[in-house]
Design a protein around this motif. Sequence first.
Motif, PDB file in Angstrom:
ATOM      1  N   ALA A 262       0.714  -1.034   0.051  1.00  0.00           N
ATOM      2  CA  ALA A 262      -0.179  -0.149  -0.060  1.00  0.00           C
ATOM      3  C   ALA A 262       0.797   1.300   0.088  1.00  0.00           C
ATOM      4  CB  ALA A 262      -0.894  -0.078   1.215  1.00  0.00           C
ATOM      5  N   THR A 263       2.191   0.971  -0.347  1.00  0.00           N
ATOM      6  CA  THR A 263       3.004   2.147  -0.412  1.00  0.00           C
ATOM      7  C   THR A 263       3.036   2.866   0.889  1.00  0.00           C
ATOM      8  OG1 THR A 263       1.498   3.846  -1.246  1.00  0.00           O
ATOM      9  CG2 THR A 263       2.487   2.369  -2.968  1.00  0.00           C
ATOM     10  N   ALA A 264       3.104   2.295   1.828  1.00  0.00           N
ATOM     11  CA  ALA A 264       3.324   3.031   3.100  1.00  0.00           C
ATOM     12  C   ALA A 264       4.572   3.293   3.412  1.00  0.00           C
ATOM     13  CB  ALA A 264       2.904   1.935   4.467  1.00  0.00           C
ATOM     14  N   THR A 265       5.087   4.582   4.075  1.00  0.00           N
ATOM     15  CA  THR A 265       6.580   4.857   4.540  1.00  0.00           C
ATOM     16  C   THR A 265       6.594   4.567   5.987  1.00  0.00           C
ATOM     17  OG1 THR A 265       5.685   7.193   4.772  1.00  0.00           O
ATOM     18  CG2 THR A 265       6.526   6.489   2.501  1.00  0.00           C
ATOM     19  N   ARG A 266       5.613   4.474   6.664  1.00  0.00           N
ATOM     20  CA  ARG A 266       5.791   4.149   8.181  1.00  0.00           C
ATOM     21  C   ARG A 266       4.736   3.121   8.489  1.00  0.00           C
ATOM     22  NH1 ARG A 266       4.599   8.086  13.217  1.00  0.00           N
ATOM     23  NH2 ARG A 266       5.388   6.581  15.036  1.00  0.00           N
ATOM     24  N   VAL A 267       5.349   2.259   9.349  1.00  0.00           N
ATOM     25  CA  VAL A 267       4.530   1.128   9.937  1.00  0.00           C
ATOM     26  C   VAL A 267       4.824   0.925  11.385  1.00  0.00           C
ATOM     27  CG1 VAL A 267       3.909  -1.405   9.965  1.00  0.00           C
ATOM     28  CG2 VAL A 267       4.537  -0.255   7.799  1.00  0.00           C
ATOM     29  N   GLU A 268       3.684   0.863  12.229  1.00  0.00           N
ATOM     30  CA  GLU A 268       4.087   0.803  13.562  1.00  0.00           C
ATOM     31  C   GLU A 268       3.422  -0.630  14.188  1.00  0.00           C
ATOM     32  OE1 GLU A 268       1.999   2.156  17.730  1.00  0.00           O
ATOM     33  OE2 GLU A 268       2.837   4.104  16.743  1.00  0.00           O
TER      34      GLU A 268
ATOM     35  N   ILE B  54      10.722   2.914   4.008  1.00  0.00           N
ATOM     36  CA  ILE B  54       9.854   2.405   4.926  1.00  0.00           C
ATOM     37  C   ILE B  54      10.609   2.417   6.361  1.00  0.00           C
ATOM     38  CG2 ILE B  54      10.145  -0.203   4.978  1.00  0.00           C
ATOM     39  CD1 ILE B  54       6.909  -0.017   5.296  1.00  0.00           C
ATOM     40  N   LYS B  55       9.726   2.996   7.647  1.00  0.00           N
ATOM     41  CA  LYS B  55      10.189   2.942   8.684  1.00  0.00           C
ATOM     42  C   LYS B  55       9.350   2.040   9.454  1.00  0.00           C
ATOM     43  CE  LYS B  55      11.264   5.865  12.538  1.00  0.00           C
ATOM     44  NZ  LYS B  55      11.334   7.274  13.475  1.00  0.00           N
ATOM     45  N   ILE B  56       9.968   0.923  10.169  1.00  0.00           N
ATOM     46  CA  ILE B  56       9.012  -0.005  10.780  1.00  0.00           C
ATOM     47  C   ILE B  56       9.348   0.075  12.400  1.00  0.00           C
ATOM     48  CG2 ILE B  56       8.489  -2.379  11.270  1.00  0.00           C
ATOM     49  CD1 ILE B  56       9.392  -2.952   8.298  1.00  0.00           C
ATOM     50  N   GLU B  57       8.608   0.563  13.223  1.00  0.00           N
ATOM     51  CA  GLU B  57       8.926   0.763  14.782  1.00  0.00           C
ATOM     52  C   GLU B  57       7.953  -0.060  15.417  1.00  0.00           C
ATOM     53  OE1 GLU B  57       9.577   5.038  15.691  1.00  0.00           O
ATOM     54  OE2 GLU B  57       7.478   5.025  14.886  1.00  0.00           O
ATOM     55  N   SER B  58       8.410  -0.531  16.658  1.00  0.00           N
ATOM     56  CA  SER B  58       7.852  -1.249  17.659  1.00  0.00           C
ATOM     57  C   SER B  58       7.592  -0.801  18.783  1.00  0.00           C
ATOM     58  CB  SER B  58       8.690  -2.615  17.927  1.00  0.00           C
ATOM     59  OG  SER B  58       8.331  -3.525  19.030  1.00  0.00           O
ATOM     60  N   ILE B  59       6.415  -0.571  19.338  1.00  0.00           N
ATOM     61  CA  ILE B  59       6.335   0.280  20.493  1.00  0.00           C
ATOM     62  C   ILE B  59       5.214  -0.904  21.516  1.00  0.00           C
ATOM     63  CG2 ILE B  59       4.967   2.119  21.600  1.00  0.00           C
ATOM     64  CD1 ILE B  59       5.765   3.805  18.996  1.00  0.00           C
TER      65      ILE B  59
ATOM     66  N   ASP C 126      -0.292   3.944  27.709  1.00  0.00           N
ATOM     67  CA  ASP C 126       1.102   4.716  27.987  1.00  0.00           C
ATOM     68  C   ASP C 126       2.202   3.950  27.403  1.00  0.00           C
ATOM     69  OD1 ASP C 126      -0.139   6.698  29.472  1.00  0.00           O
ATOM     70  OD2 ASP C 126      -0.253   5.340  31.223  1.00  0.00           O
ATOM     71  N   VAL C 127       3.170   4.793  26.484  1.00  0.00           N
ATOM     72  CA  VAL C 127       4.109   4.184  26.029  1.00  0.00           C
ATOM     73  C   VAL C 127       5.098   3.868  27.166  1.00  0.00           C
ATOM     74  CG1 VAL C 127       6.099   4.502  24.513  1.00  0.00           C
ATOM     75  CG2 VAL C 127       4.060   5.597  24.029  1.00  0.00           C
ATOM     76  N   TYR C 128       5.640   2.211  26.991  1.00  0.00           N
ATOM     77  CA  TYR C 128       6.312   1.822  28.043  1.00  0.00           C
ATOM     78  C   TYR C 128       7.662   1.401  27.478  1.00  0.00           C
ATOM     79  CZ  TYR C 128       8.577  -1.854  31.129  1.00  0.00           C
ATOM     80  OH  TYR C 128       9.304  -2.330  31.993  1.00  0.00           O
ATOM     81  N   ASP C 129       7.753   1.246  25.926  1.00  0.00           N
ATOM     82  CA  ASP C 129       9.277   1.005  25.296  1.00  0.00           C
ATOM     83  C   ASP C 129       8.987   1.015  24.027  1.00  0.00           C
ATOM     84  OD1 ASP C 129      11.671   0.227  25.028  1.00  0.00           O
ATOM     85  OD2 ASP C 129      11.407  -1.994  24.940  1.00  0.00           O
ATOM     86  N   LYS C 130      10.186   1.520  23.354  1.00  0.00           N
ATOM     87  CA  LYS C 130      10.104   1.931  21.812  1.00  0.00           C
ATOM     88  C   LYS C 130      11.438   1.647  21.086  1.00  0.00           C
ATOM     89  CE  LYS C 130       8.880   6.120  18.778  1.00  0.00           C
ATOM     90  NZ  LYS C 130       8.392   7.257  18.972  1.00  0.00           N
ATOM     91  N   GLU C 131      11.411   0.795  20.082  1.00  0.00           N
ATOM     92  CA  GLU C 131      12.330   0.454  19.261  1.00  0.00           C
ATOM     93  C   GLU C 131      11.935   0.589  17.698  1.00  0.00           C
ATOM     94  OE1 GLU C 131      15.240  -0.401  20.494  1.00  0.00           O
ATOM     95  OE2 GLU C 131      14.734  -1.352  22.558  1.00  0.00           O
ATOM     96  N   THR C 132      13.110   0.939  16.929  1.00  0.00           N
ATOM     97  CA  THR C 132      12.925   0.937  15.366  1.00  0.00           C
ATOM     98  C   THR C 132      13.851  -0.208  14.958  1.00  0.00           C
ATOM     99  OG1 THR C 132      12.812   3.357  15.394  1.00  0.00           O
ATOM    100  CG2 THR C 132      13.596   2.341  13.317  1.00  0.00           C
ATOM    101  N   PHE C 133      13.091  -0.963  14.243  1.00  0.00           N
ATOM    102  CA  PHE C 133      13.819  -2.131  13.386  1.00  0.00           C
ATOM    103  C   PHE C 133      14.779  -1.428  12.644  1.00  0.00           C
ATOM    104  CE2 PHE C 133       9.765  -3.898  14.549  1.00  0.00           C
ATOM    105  CZ  PHE C 133       9.919  -5.212  14.860  1.00  0.00           C
ATOM    106  N   LYS C 134      16.086  -1.984  12.513  1.00  0.00           N
ATOM    107  CA  LYS C 134      17.185  -1.933  11.604  1.00  0.00           C
ATOM    108  C   LYS C 134      17.377  -2.939  10.708  1.00  0.00           C
ATOM    109  CE  LYS C 134      19.842   0.691  14.961  1.00  0.00           C
ATOM    110  NZ  LYS C 134      21.300   0.833  15.766  1.00  0.00           N
TER     111      LYS C 134
END
Length: 603
Positions: A37-43, A205-210, A221-229
């Motif tokens: 779907a041509t996303a540039t961000r996925v969380e 694309i930027k893929i994040e894990s929260i 509430d956000v407890y932890d946040k990481e970005t997939f490398k």
Amino acid sequence: MSNRFLSAETVIESLRDNGYNNTAYALAELIDNSLQATATRVEVGFIEEQQEARKNYTVSEISIWDNGVGMDLDTLRVAMQFGGGTHRKDTGGMGKFGMGLPNSSISQCKRVDVWSWQAGGEPHHTYLDVDEMKSGTLEDVPIPTAKAIPAKYEKAFFTKRPESGSLIIWSKLDRLSWKTGKSIYRHCEHLVGRMYRNFISDDNIKIESITYRKSADERLDVYDKETFKANDPMYLLKNTSLPELPGSYKNEAFFEEVDKEVISVEYIDEDGVPKRDDVTITTSIVKSNIANKILKSTSKSLGATVWGKHCAKNIGVSIVRANRELVLRDSFIPSDLRNYKGRFCAIEVSFPPTLDAVFGVTNNKQDAVKLIPYNMGNISEQAGFDTEAEFKRDLFNNADPLLEVFKVTDVIAMQVKDLERKLKEINIAGKAIKGTDEPKTVSEGAASKATQGSAHRESHGHKTSDEPTKALKKEDVVDHLKKAGGMSDEEAEEKAERLILTGNRFLIEDVARDSEAFFDVSRSKGLTLVLFNTNHVFYQKLVSKLDSDELEIMQTTIAGFARVMNETTDERKLAYLNTIRREWGIVISEFLQGPEDEELDDF
């Protein structure tokens, strides 16, 4: 009593068992849809809450949202059908099978809710519920209706909702591979980074894990946040999850490209017309100058460094479809290479979706089942042919696509041999163990105790394949110690003379090896060599701290296992024992290296 042709309950349970290896692979299906779907961000969100009777937080919902083009009402409903989807004619994209969203979802949970919106419009919602589907109360995908995203999600996920996009919520989770957000991310990190390395490294694309934690008032509430490398098993990309290289090499790629070969493969399109498309096979190898730089600053072998350990998780042939990895297959790499230098070379096989049928791509996009190493002699014989040439001629006459597969696997086999030759020119062994001039010599007591009685059995007809009753020949022993033990000419000569003098046929040595196994066993011309791996965490944390008596007990135990292998003539049993030896080394490593703050619920 129902007279339906199919039992809804049985069919749904079968679909739930549709072969996703774990939660990471199921989530990858949804990321595929976002990329399509041509996303540039996925969380990817892991929503944790405390269960009533327990203090620990566990995942109760998983969310995934993107800023892709979104879905109109018809597309949204079709996307929730098994075998639906709108990408079947898309020969260049990741989709096509129409099973991803519903199949991956119900493989992990009993309910999936989807909202999608376009061009700043109102979100529309539909859902699937396993319990309702099994009972027959839900027989059709509900018609999407305008429905606001619940406030707890809206406030937590979006500072400003994207103009277009989709949001998926998995709930009633009953099949998760892991139970906490931290655990799921840790297990997904390496795999997701490798699958989507090409998209992440190109900043497509930027893929994040929260990880969110739900409070009593339903607030997230956000407890932890990481970005997939990006995790590149070819080690040709920069800015990946590989630890920063030392000195002036920090901005370089760890490996260099060796070869790139393009093979034209024939396939039959959906209209029955023969066509051709390209398969690209790329190989790479560690840069010798970087390897030497690392080895100059450590007493360890290259495999025992942080870079070597990273490479150890990426051994094999990376099979890539539409720029996304399907599987990393290590069976193409011979076991002796895989357990030693195999981590410092890499092969990638890349092809477009047009060749899915040729290579046997599964509908969950986890494998290409026909891209495996083949023993042509065995296959020809099993098919009833006297020669490989006759077998291949029969495949050609019947236009069998397996012949096209062999084109690719033959090249892979040749490339593996070429890399193996090139690896011989690169030093990865490193220096001797700190505090010693050379790897320490182990007492012969353990070997002699473990082998008592062997001669008695041999005199009663239990003869091994190498006929150990014959006298050892110095040249054979030297050759074995050099090849299997990695000893120098001088050291091998000295050890060989001692063995022949004492008549001992077992030798136990401590050496630094690039292997997941704690010990290796090799046998040739009557000599059994047992090598304790000083790079293994079990050796470093436990064995190295034993006194002489305790060490002899440990050596006797291992030598006893080696004796069992030594006297085994059944090839299948020997392969089984070798598997146990390797798996034990891996399990004990994971146990001793496990994170100290691991929650009990993760076991």
